[in-house]
Scaffold this motif. Structure first.
Motif, short mmCIF file in Angstrom:
data_model
loop_
_atom_site.label_atom_id
_atom_site.label_comp_id
_atom_site.label_asym_id
_atom_site.label_seq_id
_atom_site.Cartn_x
_atom_site.Cartn_y
_atom_site.Cartn_z
N LYS A 36 -7.04 1.34 2.15
CA LYS A 36 -5.89 2.09 2.65
C LYS A 36 -6.26 2.88 3.90
CE LYS A 36 -3.77 3.12 -1.87
NZ LYS A 36 -3.36 4.26 -2.73
N VAL A 37 -7.40 3.53 3.86
CA VAL A 37 -7.84 4.35 4.99
C VAL A 37 -8.17 3.46 6.19
CG1 VAL A 37 -9.61 5.94 5.82
CG2 VAL A 37 -8.70 6.18 3.50
N TYR A 38 -8.91 2.39 5.94
CA TYR A 38 -9.37 1.54 7.04
C TYR A 38 -8.21 0.90 7.78
CZ TYR A 38 -11.79 -2.13 9.61
OH TYR A 38 -12.25 -2.95 10.61
N TYR A 39 -7.28 0.30 7.05
CA TYR A 39 -6.19 -0.41 7.73
C TYR A 39 -5.16 0.54 8.33
CZ TYR A 39 -8.26 -4.75 6.22
OH TYR A 39 -9.14 -5.80 6.06
N ARG A 40 -5.09 1.77 7.83
CA ARG A 40 -4.28 2.77 8.52
C ARG A 40 -4.89 3.09 9.88
NH1 ARG A 40 -4.80 7.00 5.29
NH2 ARG A 40 -6.33 8.09 6.57
N GLN A 41 -6.22 3.20 9.92
CA GLN A 41 -6.89 3.50 11.18
C GLN A 41 -6.79 2.34 12.17
OE1 GLN A 41 -10.76 4.37 9.52
NE2 GLN A 41 -10.40 6.57 9.47
N VAL A 42 -6.86 1.11 11.67
CA VAL A 42 -6.85 -0.06 12.56
C VAL A 42 -5.44 -0.43 13.01
CG1 VAL A 42 -7.40 -2.52 12.73
CG2 VAL A 42 -8.99 -0.97 11.56
N PHE A 43 -4.50 -0.52 12.05
CA PHE A 43 -3.15 -1.00 12.37
C PHE A 43 -2.06 0.08 12.25
CE2 PHE A 43 -4.97 -5.15 10.67
CZ PHE A 43 -5.09 -5.74 11.92
N GLY A 44 -2.41 1.24 11.73
CA GLY A 44 -1.39 2.26 11.50
C GLY A 44 -0.55 2.00 10.27
N TRP A 45 -1.05 1.16 9.35
CA TRP A 45 -0.27 0.82 8.16
C TRP A 45 -0.08 2.03 7.24
CZ3 TRP A 45 -3.08 -4.32 6.40
CH2 TRP A 45 -2.67 -5.36 7.24
N ARG A 46 1.09 2.11 6.67
CA ARG A 46 1.38 3.08 5.62
C ARG A 46 1.22 2.38 4.28
NH1 ARG A 46 6.02 3.88 2.90
NH2 ARG A 46 7.19 2.60 4.39
N ALA A 47 0.50 3.00 3.35
CA ALA A 47 0.22 2.38 2.05
C ALA A 47 1.02 3.06 0.94
CB ALA A 47 -1.27 2.49 1.74
N GLU A 48 1.55 2.24 0.05
CA GLU A 48 2.30 2.75 -1.11
C GLU A 48 1.83 1.98 -2.34
OE1 GLU A 48 6.91 3.43 -2.65
OE2 GLU A 48 6.52 2.43 -0.72
N THR A 49 1.23 2.68 -3.30
CA THR A 49 0.70 2.05 -4.51
C THR A 49 1.75 2.06 -5.61
OG1 THR A 49 -1.57 2.65 -3.94
CG2 THR A 49 -1.12 2.13 -6.25
N GLU A 50 1.95 0.91 -6.22
CA GLU A 50 2.90 0.78 -7.33
C GLU A 50 2.45 1.71 -8.47
OE1 GLU A 50 5.50 0.29 -10.01
OE2 GLU A 50 5.83 -0.93 -8.21
N PRO A 51 3.33 2.64 -8.90
CA PRO A 51 2.91 3.64 -9.89
C PRO A 51 2.79 3.12 -11.32
CG PRO A 51 5.21 3.97 -9.31
CD PRO A 51 4.68 2.90 -8.39
N ARG A 52 3.45 2.00 -11.63
CA ARG A 52 3.40 1.51 -13.00
C ARG A 52 1.98 1.07 -13.36
NH1 ARG A 52 8.53 -2.49 -12.67
NH2 ARG A 52 7.85 -2.54 -10.49
N ALA A 53 1.50 1.48 -14.52
CA ALA A 53 0.13 1.18 -14.93
C ALA A 53 -0.13 -0.31 -14.99
CB ALA A 53 -0.15 1.83 -16.30
N GLU A 54 0.87 -1.07 -15.42
CA GLU A 54 0.69 -2.52 -15.56
C GLU A 54 0.52 -3.22 -14.21
OE1 GLU A 54 5.19 -1.73 -16.35
OE2 GLU A 54 3.26 -0.70 -16.53
#
Length: 241
Positions: free
Chosen positions: A12-30
């Motif tokens: 998440k950190v690396y690709y935000r720095q390289v491409f400016g991507w925003r990351a969103e993690t699916e909250p459901r445990a499954e």
């Protein structure tokens, strides 16, 4: 595009720095930490923890299909193999991981709640995919049969298309500079500046496998390995095909 990685948080950190991507993690445990990357509001890629012991950290090129089971059967009939049988991903869709006869792995996605990439050929989004293989003739026969792709020679370079609209190409593994290269699919992300993006990729902890270079009669490209080991390419936006 899906990144299988040993460290989703670091990705998440690396690709935000390289491409400016925003990351969103699916909250459901499954969902197991499944993460979507976006450029603005458009989802462009995903990341997931590694599925199984021994699985390498790598980007997997994913192609859309209307029927994952039928596609998996067609791959088997054409001499390929099924690495992960078709299965559902929550309410998002159905996927399978397959390989061509030479062993190059790819995935297919049968959409439900999530259609797939919402942006292509713009900075930070997928712009090209390339198969590296040792048997170009067999690859042409396999992918033409399974997907119905068109095949076009661009000088000495072979390009894949859908109805004549090219989206990717094919090179030989011998063209790579490393002896350990096996047949594989490689994604190229479009960027506004190959040189600036390559510099950020290296400064952020990645390794340049191919420094920015101009392909004869083609685009300016670079090839990068991220800190966990996944390899991807970048190319100047607007030079697809």
């Amino acid at each position: 595009m899906e990144l299988g990685t040993s460290d989703v948080a670091a990705a998440k950190v690396y690709y935000r720095q390289v491409f400016g991507w925003r990351a969103e993690t699916e909250p459901r445990a499954e969902a197991g930490g499944y993460t979507l990357f976006s450029v603005g509001d458009a989802r462009v890629a995903a990341a997931t923890p590694l599925y199984a012991p021994g699985q390498p950290t790598a980007w997997t090129v994913t192609f859309a299909t209307g029927d994952a089971e039928a596609l998996a059967a067609a791959v088997t009939e054409a001499g390929g193999s099924v690495l992960v049988a078709p299965r559902d991903v929550l309410d998002l869709g159905r996927f399978a991981v397959l390989a061509d006869p030479a062993g190059a792995a790819f995935a297919v996605w049968q959409a439900a709640g999530f259609a797939g990439a919402e942006l292509l050929n713009d900075p930070g989004a997928l712009g090209w995919v390339e198969l590296a293989t040792g048997d170009a003739e067999s690859a042409v026969a396999f992918y033409s049969r399974v997907f119905g792709w068109t095949v076009r020679a661009h000088g000495t370079y072979t390009q894949w298309g859908i109805g004549g609209a090219d989206f990717g190409g094919m090179s030989t593994v011998e063209a790579r500079d490393r002896e350990d290269v096996r047949p594989h699919w490689l994604p190229y992300f479009a960027v506004a500046s190959v040189d600036a993006t390559a510099a950020r990729a290296a400064e952020s902890g990645g390794m340049l496998l191919l420094a920015p270079t101009d392909v004869p009669d083609g685009p300016r490209i670079a090839m990068i390995r991220d800190p966990q080991g996944a390899v991807f390419g970048i190319h100047q936006v607007g030079t697809e095909g």
